[in-house]
Design a protein around this motif. Sequence first.
Motif, short mmCIF file in Angstrom:
data_model
loop_
_atom_site.label_atom_id
_atom_site.label_comp_id
_atom_site.label_asym_id
_atom_site.label_seq_id
_atom_site.Cartn_x
_atom_site.Cartn_y
_atom_site.Cartn_z
N ASP A 1 0.86 -1.19 0.00
CA ASP A 1 0.00 0.00 0.00
C ASP A 1 0.89 1.24 0.00
N GLU B 1 -1.71 -0.49 -3.87
CA GLU B 1 -3.03 -0.01 -3.46
C GLU B 1 -2.88 1.41 -2.93
N LEU C 1 -4.80 5.46 -2.11
CA LEU C 1 -6.01 5.97 -1.45
C LEU C 1 -6.92 6.75 -2.40
N GLN D 1 -8.12 1.92 -3.12
CA GLN D 1 -8.81 1.30 -1.99
C GLN D 1 -10.20 1.91 -1.81
N GLU D 2 -11.21 1.03 -1.85
CA GLU D 2 -12.59 1.50 -1.62
C GLU D 2 -12.75 1.78 -0.13
N ASP E 1 -13.82 -1.16 1.92
CA ASP E 1 -12.96 -2.34 1.98
C ASP E 1 -11.89 -2.21 3.06
N PRO F 1 -8.06 -2.38 4.30
CA PRO F 1 -6.85 -2.13 3.53
C PRO F 1 -6.24 -3.43 3.01
N ASN F 2 -5.68 -3.35 1.82
CA ASN F 2 -4.92 -4.45 1.18
C ASN F 2 -5.81 -5.59 0.65
N LYS F 3 -7.14 -5.46 0.76
CA LYS F 3 -8.02 -6.54 0.29
C LYS F 3 -7.84 -6.77 -1.22
N GLN F 4 -7.85 -5.66 -1.96
CA GLN F 4 -7.72 -5.80 -3.41
C GLN F 4 -6.35 -6.30 -3.83
N GLY G 1 -3.56 -7.69 5.97
CA GLY G 1 -3.30 -7.89 4.55
C GLY G 1 -2.04 -8.73 4.34
#
Length: 252
Positions: A118, A143, A145, A166-167, A170, A172-175, A200
């Motif tokens: 991130d 990822e 912001l 990053q949505e 969500d 953090p780090n999910k995507q 993450g």
Amino acid sequence: MRNQYDLVVYSNLSVTPHMRRIKLHGESLKAFPTGQETGYVKVDFSKDKNTKIMRSYTIRAFDPERRLLTLDFVDHGDLGPASRWARQAKKGASIRVFGPGATKLLDPHADWYLIGGDMSALPAIGANLEALRADAKGYVIVEILSQEDQQLLNLPTGMEVIWLIQEDSDPPNKQLVETIRAVNWLPGRVYPWFAGEFDGMRNMRAYFRDEKNIDIHSMYLSCYWKLGATDEGMKRAKRIDAESDLEGTNIQ
Ligand SMILES: Cc1cc2nc3c(=O)[nH]c(=O)nc-3n(C[C@H](O)[C@H](O)[C@H](O)COP(=O)(O)OP(=O)(O)OC[C@H]3O[C@@H](n4cnc5c(N)ncnc54)[C@H](O)[C@@H]3O)c2cc1C
């Protein structure tokens, strides 16, 4: 980390909406070693002798001639002393740093690279990419912001950059983890390098170690911060994680 440097802010500029680049200057940097980019310093935000507050920041660049040390700070709001300081630090403000701590370099002998994290990892990713060999292949997955937080990265033509926004809804780090699962696996030995949020990075470890059977010594996975915890809380969580992980392959 015994080496202490008493420095002042030389400049404080916005790189992107959530990243500030702070150059620190001081004659004591005459003794600072060169070639430490991707390593880190501990920045001292202690209020007094009894309450030590230290935060780790990557050495993004160092100019020994001009005695300038460049650190990039994620602006994640006013909650933490480091981010709060970086948002408003004025030219001439005093700050003490200790270090440097070990570099976090890529394995130069890998066949290809899977690099990412991130925004807290962007300074180390940027410095690593600048040092990468010209024929390096692989992916850089970061990822950020907001769309405007993309940075111009200086990287070999064989490296593809994937920016993920990053949505708000969500964690953090999910995507990041989802995207890594979807990339086209290249032939030969991969070197994964990832840093970011605690949970993450635990998910990342499960993927690389348990699903891809990559030995922990053949990758760099590091937790740089923890959602809802200060740096001190993150360190406690890391210790508990290391003790409870049966494989002993704790994230750094
Ligand atoms: C080796 C190493 C190198 C690092 N290099 C860098 C670097 O170059 N640049 C950089 O910006 N960070 C870097 N970090 C991460 C940085 O040290 C942490 O983010 C630190 O917690 C920030 O301190 P703070 O005082 O702002 O917040 P803290 O007091 O630690 O935390 C306060 C709150 O802010 C939240 N928080 C902390 N960090 C973040 C974040 N990045 N995004 C969103 N919320 C956050 C916490 O969850 C907590 O709720 C590095 C960490 C390590 C271990």
